[in-house]
Design a protein around this motif. Structure first.
Motif, PDB file in Angstrom:
ATOM      1  N   ASP A 179       0.759  -1.202  -0.026  1.00  0.00           N
ATOM      2  CA  ASP A 179      -0.138  -0.038  -0.141  1.00  0.00           C
ATOM      3  C   ASP A 179       1.024   1.362   0.015  1.00  0.00           C
ATOM      4  O   ASP A 179       1.481   1.530   0.935  1.00  0.00           O
ATOM      5  CB  ASP A 179      -0.832  -0.112   1.344  1.00  0.00           C
ATOM      6  CG  ASP A 179      -1.851   1.273   1.278  1.00  0.00           C
ATOM      7  OD1 ASP A 179      -1.893   1.973   0.198  1.00  0.00           O
ATOM      8  OD2 ASP A 179      -2.865   1.016   2.189  1.00  0.00           O
ATOM      9  N   THR A 200      -3.159   9.247   2.266  1.00  0.00           N
ATOM     10  CA  THR A 200      -4.259   9.134   3.028  1.00  0.00           C
ATOM     11  C   THR A 200      -4.155  10.168   4.180  1.00  0.00           C
ATOM     12  O   THR A 200      -5.061  10.666   4.573  1.00  0.00           O
ATOM     13  CB  THR A 200      -4.309   7.667   3.391  1.00  0.00           C
ATOM     14  OG1 THR A 200      -4.682   6.904   2.132  1.00  0.00           O
ATOM     15  CG2 THR A 200      -5.738   7.610   4.389  1.00  0.00           C
ATOM     16  N   GLY A 234      -9.292   3.319   2.371  1.00  0.00           N
ATOM     17  CA  GLY A 234      -8.658   2.162   2.202  1.00  0.00           C
ATOM     18  C   GLY A 234      -9.301   0.882   1.644  1.00  0.00           C
ATOM     19  O   GLY A 234      -9.077   0.065   0.936  1.00  0.00           O
ATOM     20  N   THR A 252      -2.351   1.267  -5.718  1.00  0.00           N
ATOM     21  CA  THR A 252      -1.956   2.315  -4.816  1.00  0.00           C
ATOM     22  C   THR A 252      -1.035   3.504  -5.239  1.00  0.00           C
ATOM     23  O   THR A 252      -0.838   4.545  -4.861  1.00  0.00           O
ATOM     24  CB  THR A 252      -1.281   1.462  -3.698  1.00  0.00           C
ATOM     25  OG1 THR A 252      -0.175   0.816  -4.051  1.00  0.00           O
ATOM     26  CG2 THR A 252      -2.393   0.463  -2.897  1.00  0.00           C
ATOM     27  N   PHE A 267      -6.568  -3.732   3.599  1.00  0.00           N
ATOM     28  CA  PHE A 267      -6.378  -2.370   2.925  1.00  0.00           C
ATOM     29  C   PHE A 267      -7.082  -1.308   3.721  1.00  0.00           C
ATOM     30  O   PHE A 267      -6.864  -0.205   4.125  1.00  0.00           O
ATOM     31  CB  PHE A 267      -6.604  -2.440   1.668  1.00  0.00           C
ATOM     32  CG  PHE A 267      -5.774  -2.917   0.711  1.00  0.00           C
ATOM     33  CD1 PHE A 267      -4.676  -2.211   0.239  1.00  0.00           C
ATOM     34  CD2 PHE A 267      -5.634  -4.282   0.248  1.00  0.00           C
ATOM     35  CE1 PHE A 267      -3.489  -2.524  -0.452  1.00  0.00           C
ATOM     36  CE2 PHE A 267      -4.512  -4.740  -0.476  1.00  0.00           C
ATOM     37  CZ  PHE A 267      -3.649  -3.790  -0.915  1.00  0.00           C
ATOM     38  N   THR A 268      -8.300  -1.739   4.357  1.00  0.00           N
ATOM     39  CA  THR A 268      -9.194  -0.923   5.001  1.00  0.00           C
ATOM     40  C   THR A 268      -8.697  -0.589   6.345  1.00  0.00           C
ATOM     41  O   THR A 268      -8.622   0.535   6.633  1.00  0.00           O
ATOM     42  CB  THR A 268     -10.774  -1.496   5.233  1.00  0.00           C
ATOM     43  OG1 THR A 268     -11.252  -2.137   4.127  1.00  0.00           O
ATOM     44  CG2 THR A 268     -11.596  -0.607   6.041  1.00  0.00           C
ATOM     45  N   SER A 287      -5.407  -0.433   6.974  1.00  0.00           N
ATOM     46  CA  SER A 287      -4.459   0.464   6.682  1.00  0.00           C
ATOM     47  C   SER A 287      -5.191   1.983   6.429  1.00  0.00           C
ATOM     48  O   SER A 287      -4.370   2.692   7.010  1.00  0.00           O
ATOM     49  CB  SER A 287      -3.700  -0.029   5.327  1.00  0.00           C
ATOM     50  OG  SER A 287      -2.731   0.734   5.165  1.00  0.00           O
ATOM     51  N   GLY A 288      -6.071   2.023   5.912  1.00  0.00           N
ATOM     52  CA  GLY A 288      -6.645   3.400   5.765  1.00  0.00           C
ATOM     53  C   GLY A 288      -7.040   4.105   6.900  1.00  0.00           C
ATOM     54  O   GLY A 288      -6.883   5.293   7.182  1.00  0.00           O
TER      55      GLY A 288
END
Length: 361
Positions: free
Chosen positions: A88, A94, A127, A145, A238-239, A241-242
């Motif tokens: 990512d 972000t 994310g 990404t 990934f969510t 990470s966001g």
């Protein structure tokens, strides 16, 4: 009637496996991927403390911890993502978009407590978009990404342009840098990072979910056939990470007391460098939270020591790039050296000809 011989050697044979197990465990500990970075961290801390003026002061340690806090936060979910064979690169963008969103919300008169929750929701959405494109659309995470890195940074410029928002409440700005229990050199964010790192370590190394992440990184097809929800796992990583990058953006904004669209520019390079430096394989399937946190602190120590020597930011960027290259190349060289030293299977010798048989046809 012949008497069976006494089995006096049985106790010795029974004890042998325990000895070999202990030895193999010791060798595994010494050859762990995170052992070199932990050793390098100890050497760097001792060297900087002895030879760099002002390094070991409480004020500088406080500065060091604050400078790596956001990197450490974003490196935790990045560790899980890279272990599954993905990456990512949008985390710094972000962070910037979160900072810009917080600035716009605060200027609009929304209470800061509400604005913080909205920012975390925005981070989750960013994310989740990465996760959707990777898992549902089947696109490579590197390409996705890189694209969202530019997209999110561009949206931050749309919200703020070239201006800055710096009118946050003094209590919130001072609280972001406040020491934990009044201890100099130990800001509260350091305790928060340690608690979160412990939670990630338990998740990765002591749960079935963590073991499934290694399975995905080693062979996602085999993991899928064994019942692991590979797509959903990657989507939620990934969510996550966001969300964590958004939390890092909130801390970054309140730490410096300002929101800017160009904030944390290029910080994703340091996050990836710390993760790979900490022993996580870029190909997936290998890594530990201890190694990554050691990599974050080692990278921060090197940069802090060079800053105290008056080294320019351009040189620091070069050093970060060199460390990133070394963290990728060194494990591969070490693996080849180990493979060359290990004796391979010897080919079986041709059987001696049987003199009673004729010549082979």
């Amino acid at each position: 009637m012949p008497v069976a011989p006494e089995r006096t050697a049985a106790p010795a044979r029974a004890a042998a496996p325990d000895t070999r197990t202990a030895g193999s465990r010791a060798r595994a500990l010494l050859s762990a991927r995170e052992a070199p970075v932990v050793g390098a961290l100890v050497v760097a801390l001792l060297g900087a403390g002895l030879f760099v003026d002002m390094f070991a002061t409480g004020r500088n340690i406080d500065f060091l911890v604050l400078s790596i806090a956001a990197i450490a936060l974003m490196a935790l979910p990045m560790t899980l993502i890279v272990i599954t064979g993905e990456i990512d690169l949008s985390v710094a963008s972000t962070l910037a978009l979160t900072s810009a969103t917080l600035g716009v919300l605060w200027e609009a008169g929304i209470p800061i407590e509400t604005a913080l929750w909205i920012c975390l929701a925005v981070g989750a959405a960013l994310g989740a978009l990465n996760g959707f494109l990777v898992t549902v659309c089947g696109l490579p995470s590197l390409a996705v990404t890189i694209g969202t890195m530019a997209l999110y940074r561009g949206l931050a410029y749309v919200l703020l342009g070239d201006r800055a928002v710096a009118s946050y409440p003094r209590d919130w700005v001072g609280g972001a840098r406040a020491p934990f229990l009044g201890i100099e050199g130990l800001p509260w964010i350091a305790v928060a990072v340690l608690v979160l790192a412990a939670a990630f370590a338990v998740l990765l190394h002591a749960t079935g979910v963590g073991r499934s992440l290694f399975d995905i990184g080693n062979n996602d097809e085999a993991a899928r056939f064994s019942g692991v929800p590979v797509a959903w796992t990657r989507f939620w990583l990934f969510t996550l990470s966001g969300v964590v990058a958004s939390g890092a953006g909130i801390f970054w904004t309140l730490q410096y007391g300002t929101s800017r669209a160009d904030t944390a520019f290029g910080l994703e390079l340091q996050v990836v460098a710390a993760v790979l430096l900490g022993g996580v394989s870029i190909f997936g399937g290998v890594g530990s939270v201890l190694g990554v946190m050691s990599g974050v602190l080692l990278l921060g120590t090197i940069r802090n020591a060079l800053q105290l020597f008056g080294i320019s930011s351009e040189v620091l960027q070069i050093v970060t790039g060199l460390i990133l290259i070394a963290s990728v190349v060194t494990p591969n060289i070490a693996a080849r050296v180990r493979a060359a030293r290990e004796p391979g299977p010897r080919p079986a010798a041709d059987p001696a000809p049987d003199p009673t048989q004729g010549e082979p046809s």
